[in-house]
Design a protein around this motif. Structure first.
Motif, mmCIF file in Angstrom:
data_model
loop_
_atom_site.group_PDB
_atom_site.id
_atom_site.type_symbol
_atom_site.label_atom_id
_atom_site.label_comp_id
_atom_site.label_asym_id
_atom_site.label_seq_id
_atom_site.Cartn_x
_atom_site.Cartn_y
_atom_site.Cartn_z
ATOM 1 N N PRO A 168 0.807 -1.223 0.000
ATOM 2 C CA PRO A 168 0.000 0.000 0.000
ATOM 3 C C PRO A 168 0.848 1.285 0.000
ATOM 4 N N GLN A 169 2.090 1.174 0.411
ATOM 5 C CA GLN A 169 2.987 2.340 0.416
ATOM 6 C C GLN A 169 3.519 2.654 -0.980
ATOM 7 N N LEU A 170 3.331 1.758 -1.931
ATOM 8 C CA LEU A 170 3.846 1.928 -3.285
ATOM 9 C C LEU A 170 2.714 2.395 -4.199
ATOM 10 N N GLU A 171 2.653 3.677 -4.434
ATOM 11 C CA GLU A 171 1.570 4.253 -5.224
ATOM 12 C C GLU A 171 1.672 3.834 -6.694
ATOM 13 N N ALA A 195 14.765 -15.205 -4.983
ATOM 14 C CA ALA A 195 13.741 -15.532 -3.987
ATOM 15 C C ALA A 195 12.546 -16.234 -4.628
ATOM 16 N N ASP A 196 12.584 -16.374 -5.944
ATOM 17 C CA ASP A 196 11.483 -16.975 -6.686
ATOM 18 C C ASP A 196 10.174 -16.238 -6.417
ATOM 19 N N GLY A 197 10.272 -14.892 -6.367
ATOM 20 C CA GLY A 197 9.084 -14.080 -6.141
ATOM 21 C C GLY A 197 9.432 -12.700 -5.633
ATOM 22 N N LEU A 198 8.485 -12.074 -5.009
ATOM 23 C CA LEU A 198 8.606 -10.701 -4.531
ATOM 24 C C LEU A 198 9.392 -10.650 -3.223
ATOM 25 N N SER A 199 10.346 -9.707 -3.135
ATOM 26 C CA SER A 199 11.143 -9.559 -1.913
ATOM 27 C C SER A 199 11.250 -8.078 -1.549
ATOM 28 N N MET A 200 11.872 -7.819 -0.411
ATOM 29 C CA MET A 200 12.086 -6.430 0.008
ATOM 30 C C MET A 200 12.971 -5.681 -0.987
ATOM 31 N N ARG A 201 13.822 -6.370 -1.718
ATOM 32 C CA ARG A 201 14.640 -5.711 -2.741
ATOM 33 C C ARG A 201 13.738 -5.035 -3.774
ATOM 34 N N ASP A 202 12.642 -5.672 -4.116
ATOM 35 C CA ASP A 202 11.708 -5.109 -5.083
ATOM 36 C C ASP A 202 11.007 -3.878 -4.513
ATOM 37 N N VAL A 203 10.559 -3.988 -3.278
ATOM 38 C CA VAL A 203 9.896 -2.862 -2.616
ATOM 39 C C VAL A 203 10.849 -1.667 -2.525
ATOM 40 N N GLU A 204 12.073 -1.916 -2.103
ATOM 41 C CA GLU A 204 13.051 -0.834 -1.953
ATOM 42 C C GLU A 204 13.398 -0.192 -3.293
ATOM 43 N N LEU A 205 13.562 -0.993 -4.350
ATOM 44 C CA LEU A 205 13.857 -0.421 -5.653
ATOM 45 C C LEU A 205 12.648 0.356 -6.189
ATOM 46 N N ALA A 206 11.462 -0.141 -5.974
ATOM 47 C CA ALA A 206 10.254 0.580 -6.398
ATOM 48 C C ALA A 206 10.183 1.953 -5.722
#
Length: 93
Positions: free
Chosen positions: A14-17, A76-87
């Motif tokens: 929800p933090q990723l608009e 990770a074969d999916g979504l990780s915090m790396r994705d959230v942080e890069l987004a």
């Protein structure tokens, strides 16, 4: 690198608009739109520098003034915090 749990996805996404879950929750995706091709390409160049520094590279495409970005963590074969942080860093551009 661990894949995000459902609870972690519910907390962080929800933090990723404008980012939506993709690939059955294994990725996030957002389409950016610019005034023209030069604006889109300049954005991609800035994202490329961020991605290289983070050693985490997006799956993306560009058609004229649109840039379509998908983030997933293959290790990770999916979504990780790396994705959230890069987004978050991409959105800050």
């Amino acid at each position: 690198m661990d894949r995000l749990t459902e609870a972690e996805r519910a907390e962080h996404l929800p933090q990723l608009e404008g980012w939506d879950l993709a690939r059955d929750g294994a990725a996030i995706r957002k389409v950016y739109e610019f005034d023209d091709f030069v604006g889109a390409f300049g954005f991609m160049a800035r994202v490329a520098l961020l991605a290289e520094k983070a050693d985490h590279h997006p799956e993306w495409s560009n058609v004229y003034n649109k840039v379509d970005i998908t983030l997933t963590t293959h290790d990770a074969d999916g979504l990780s915090m790396r994705d959230v942080e890069l987004a978050q860093k991409i959105d800050a551009i």
